[in-house]
Design a protein around this motif. Sequence first.
Motif, PDB file in Angstrom:
ATOM      1  N   HIS A   1       0.824  -1.209   0.000  1.00 21.28           N
ATOM      2  CA  HIS A   1       0.000   0.000   0.000  1.00 21.28           C
ATOM      3  C   HIS A   1       0.858   1.259   0.000  1.00 21.28           C
ATOM      4  N   HIS A   2       0.266   2.326  -0.508  1.00 19.12           N
ATOM      5  CA  HIS A   2       0.855   3.653  -0.466  1.00 19.12           C
ATOM      6  C   HIS A   2      -0.051   4.563   0.353  1.00 19.12           C
ATOM      7  N   LEU A   3       0.451   5.752   0.662  1.00 17.69           N
ATOM      8  CA  LEU A   3      -0.278   6.718   1.476  1.00 17.69           C
ATOM      9  C   LEU A   3      -0.920   7.776   0.586  1.00 17.69           C
ATOM     10  N   ALA A   4      -2.238   7.885   0.660  1.00 18.73           N
ATOM     11  CA  ALA A   4      -2.962   8.938  -0.051  1.00 18.73           C
ATOM     12  C   ALA A   4      -3.265  10.056   0.935  1.00 18.73           C
ATOM     13  N   GLU A   5      -3.319  11.299   0.425  1.00 11.65           N
ATOM     14  CA  GLU A   5      -3.687  12.423   1.277  1.00 11.65           C
ATOM     15  C   GLU A   5      -4.539  13.395   0.483  1.00 11.65           C
ATOM     16  N   LEU A   6      -5.499  13.980   1.175  1.00 12.34           N
ATOM     17  CA  LEU A   6      -6.345  15.033   0.627  1.00 12.34           C
ATOM     18  C   LEU A   6      -6.278  16.215   1.572  1.00 12.34           C
TER      19      LEU A   6
ATOM     20  N   PRO B   1      -4.082   0.666  -2.196  1.00 14.85           N
ATOM     21  CA  PRO B   1      -3.249  -0.358  -2.822  1.00 14.85           C
ATOM     22  C   PRO B   1      -2.293   0.284  -3.836  1.00 14.85           C
ATOM     23  N   GLU B   2      -1.090  -0.215  -3.913  1.00 12.92           N
ATOM     24  CA  GLU B   2      -0.131   0.303  -4.891  1.00 12.92           C
ATOM     25  C   GLU B   2      -0.780   0.305  -6.272  1.00 12.92           C
ATOM     26  N   GLY B   3      -0.602   1.402  -6.997  1.00 13.08           N
ATOM     27  CA  GLY B   3      -1.163   1.533  -8.334  1.00 13.08           C
ATOM     28  C   GLY B   3      -2.530   2.199  -8.367  1.00 13.08           C
ATOM     29  N   HIS B   4      -3.175   2.334  -7.215  1.00 11.22           N
ATOM     30  CA  HIS B   4      -4.508   2.953  -7.164  1.00 11.22           C
ATOM     31  C   HIS B   4      -4.383   4.472  -7.175  1.00 11.22           C
ATOM     32  N   GLU B   5      -5.169   5.132  -8.028  1.00  5.42           N
ATOM     33  CA  GLU B   5      -5.231   6.588  -8.080  1.00  5.42           C
ATOM     34  C   GLU B   5      -6.615   7.005  -7.582  1.00  5.42           C
TER      35      GLU B   5
ATOM     36  N   PHE C   1       7.379  10.296  -4.144  1.00  8.29           N
ATOM     37  CA  PHE C   1       6.166  10.774  -4.794  1.00  8.29           C
ATOM     38  C   PHE C   1       5.664   9.702  -5.757  1.00  8.29           C
ATOM     39  N   VAL C   2       4.353   9.469  -5.775  1.00  8.89           N
ATOM     40  CA  VAL C   2       3.759   8.464  -6.654  1.00  8.89           C
ATOM     41  C   VAL C   2       2.820   9.093  -7.679  1.00  8.89           C
ATOM     42  N   TRP C   3       1.888   9.938  -7.220  1.00  7.72           N
ATOM     43  CA  TRP C   3       0.834  10.432  -8.118  1.00  7.72           C
ATOM     44  C   TRP C   3       0.192  11.683  -7.541  1.00  7.72           C
TER      45      TRP C   3
ATOM     46  N   GLU D   1       4.755   7.039  -1.445  1.00  4.01           N
ATOM     47  CA  GLU D   1       5.182   5.679  -1.083  1.00  4.01           C
ATOM     48  C   GLU D   1       4.976   5.407   0.397  1.00  4.01           C
ATOM     49  N   ASP D   2       5.198   6.425   1.234  1.00  5.65           N
ATOM     50  CA  ASP D   2       5.114   6.232   2.678  1.00  5.65           C
ATOM     51  C   ASP D   2       5.004   7.577   3.377  1.00  5.65           C
ATOM     52  N   VAL D   3       4.775   7.547   4.663  1.00  2.00           N
ATOM     53  CA  VAL D   3       4.609   8.777   5.428  1.00  2.00           C
ATOM     54  C   VAL D   3       5.899   9.590   5.491  1.00  2.00           C
ATOM     55  N   VAL D   4       7.046   8.940   5.528  1.00  4.95           N
ATOM     56  CA  VAL D   4       8.314   9.656   5.590  1.00  4.95           C
ATOM     57  C   VAL D   4       8.501  10.524   4.347  1.00  4.95           C
TER      58      VAL D   4
END
Length: 166
Positions: free
Chosen positions: A6-11, A117-121, A45-47, A78-81
């Motif tokens: 999993h990756h970390l999403a933020e709004l 999940p990794e890859g989810h936008e 950074f992912v997306w 990728e992560d909180v850090v």
Amino acid sequence: MQPQGHHLAELNVGRLIAPTDDPRVAEFMGALDRINGLGKRMPGFVWMMEGSGEPGTGNTDNKIGNDAQFVSNLTVWEDVVSLESFVWNTVHRTFYERRAEWFQVLGKMHFVMWWVPEGHEPTLDEALGRLDHLRTHGASDDAFGWEYLKEAQSWKTHGCTQVAAE
């Protein structure tokens, strides 16, 4: 704790004190491309949810409701850090610290994170649903703020206050 795969999403949601073409928010609007570009080049950074692509508009055309002054930033890391490094250890921090110059104080929580999940936008609707979940039920594995993540440390010393949330 970050679930494997999993990756970390933020709004982050804000309401500008004036329309995006108003001189009172010009400095903020003028910095969007630079700050967003920096974020995209950061390790981890992912997306990012994109707007129209017009220079100086960032994601501001992704409106919430019919209110053009409500703007949002939706990213995946990728992560909180990685997210903390961008938020607190770059020029982004300077703009965060000056947010009261450009944004109204909101009467409720305006920031949420969750694992994807990794890859989810995530979509803006999905993210707003997570924010609503946090507002309604409090922090949980489904929706949380900085304080919920044991790995998150920088926010404690860099002035992550509730000024815009309460």
